[in-house]
Structure formats: C-alpha cells, structure tokens
Design an enzyme around this catalytic site. Structure first.
Site, PDB file in Angstrom:
ATOM      1  CB  THR A  16     -50.032  26.847   4.629  1.00  0.00           C
ATOM      2  OG1 THR A  16     -50.465  27.735   5.640  1.00  0.00           O
ATOM      3  CG2 THR A  16     -48.674  27.292   4.138  1.00  0.00           C
ATOM      4  CE  LYS A  48     -51.207  26.595   8.501  1.00  0.00           C
ATOM      5  NZ  LYS A  48     -51.892  26.451   7.231  1.00  0.00           N
ATOM      6  N   GLY A  61     -43.655  33.834   9.210  1.00  0.00           N
ATOM      7  CA  GLY A  61     -44.706  32.907   8.819  1.00  0.00           C
ATOM      8  C   GLY A  61     -44.084  31.773   8.036  1.00  0.00           C
ATOM      9  CB  SER A 140     -50.944  25.074  -1.549  1.00  0.00           C
ATOM     10  OG  SER A 140     -51.751  25.395  -0.441  1.00  0.00           O
TER      11      SER A 140
END
Length: 186
Positions: A16, A48, A61, A140
């Site tokens: 994400t 998210k 988040g 990521s």
C-alpha cells in the site's frame, strides 16, 4: 520468506502507499486502494484512509494488515475520547499500549494520523514521529511517494496537489500501489 517465518504457508497481504502532507494550515492524507496477496491484486478499491474521532476531526491512514489497522483505529478513537480530542496525547498513549500490551504488540500495521495542527506517524515500536517538513509516507510505495512529495515541495504550496501527484508517481513505479486514491483533508 521461509516456511519457518510463515509456518502456515499463508501468503501475506502486502502493499500500500499512504502519504500525509501538511501545508498552509491544511493537512491531507491520501492512500491507494490496492490490496495484494502475493502477485495477485485481491481488491483494487480498498479504503485505507478515513476520518476518526468525534466529528471526524482526525484523519488516519494505514499500511499493513487490515484487521490490525482497524483494531488500532478503534484504540486511537478511544484514546481521543479519553483525552478530549488531543491527538498528540492520544497517539502517545496508544503507542505506549501498542508497544507494551501482549495482544497489541503483535499487530502489524503503521499509521499516519493528523488533525488541523499535527501530522504523526505511529508504529508498533512505540514511535510517535512528527515528520520533518510536513511530509510523511508509509507502505511499500511510501519511499516513492515521499521522494516525489519532497521534489514537489519547492514548487507547490497546495497540500492536496502534492499528495495526489506523489501518489501518482508511486503508482507508476510500485507494483503494490494503484491509482485509485482516497484523499481526506483536515
């Protein structure tokens, strides 16, 4: 990942990108919508980033395991109630619990949280970090988004424009990040 690290042979949920940008009295948190399992996109439009706390005055988040993140959202909301909406105090108290509680310390997630005055990164190590320069990113694709936002910083004053462009850059180079972005502003 070896089987000793993953005794059940399950493929971990991965990937994400979440970014927080604070400029000119406005803070934006943006996140992509991709949920991946191994090399497969399981869901392209996950949410998210969301508002929490009384009246939705805090935006949060997450990156990491979804169930873990929802547990942390709930804990942070309780801390916000206990500390009358004071984000810094609530975040510090939650981070203490996250690090020391036998159940919570196994949760695998990172969070970016913000209100009108504060932008923070929260980790399970007990870290409550105020990012330098009003920009933070996790996940990521976080380093790609962070680099893009820092490159835009001298040329753009609008927090939302910086966040959206940084997310677009991350989506172009990180296979675990997509361009279905959720943006919340405080």
């Amino acid at each position: 990942m070896s089987t000793s690290d993953n005794p059940h042979g399950l493929v971990p949920w991965h990937g994400t990108t979440i970014i927080g940008v604070s400029r000119g009295g406005k803070t934006v948190i943006a996140g992509d919508g991709q949920v991946s399992m191994g090399n497969t996109v399981m869901k392209p439009n996950a949410r998210k980033v969301r508002r929490i706390g009384e009246g939705g005055k805090v935006v949060a988040g997450f990156a990491g395991a979804t169930a873990d993140a929802f547990t942390l959202f709930e804990r942070l909301e309780k801390k916000l109630e206990q500390h009358r909406g004071q984000l810094m105090r609530a975040a510090v108290e939650m981070a203490k619990d996250w690090r020391t509680d036998k159940y919570l310390r196994n949760l695998e997630a990172l969070m970016i949280v913000a209100d009108t005055e504060t932008l923070l990164v929260l980790t399970g190590n007990g870290d409550v970090l105020e990012p330098e320069g009003g920009v933070a990113a996790i996940g990521s694709g976080g380093n790609y988004a962070l680099s893009a936002a820092r490159a835009l910083d001298p040329y753009e004053d609008d927090a939302e424009k910086i966040a959206r462009r940084a997310m677009a850059v991350a989506a172009e180079v990180c296979v675990f990040t997509n361009d279905r972005v959720t943006v919340e502003t405080v």
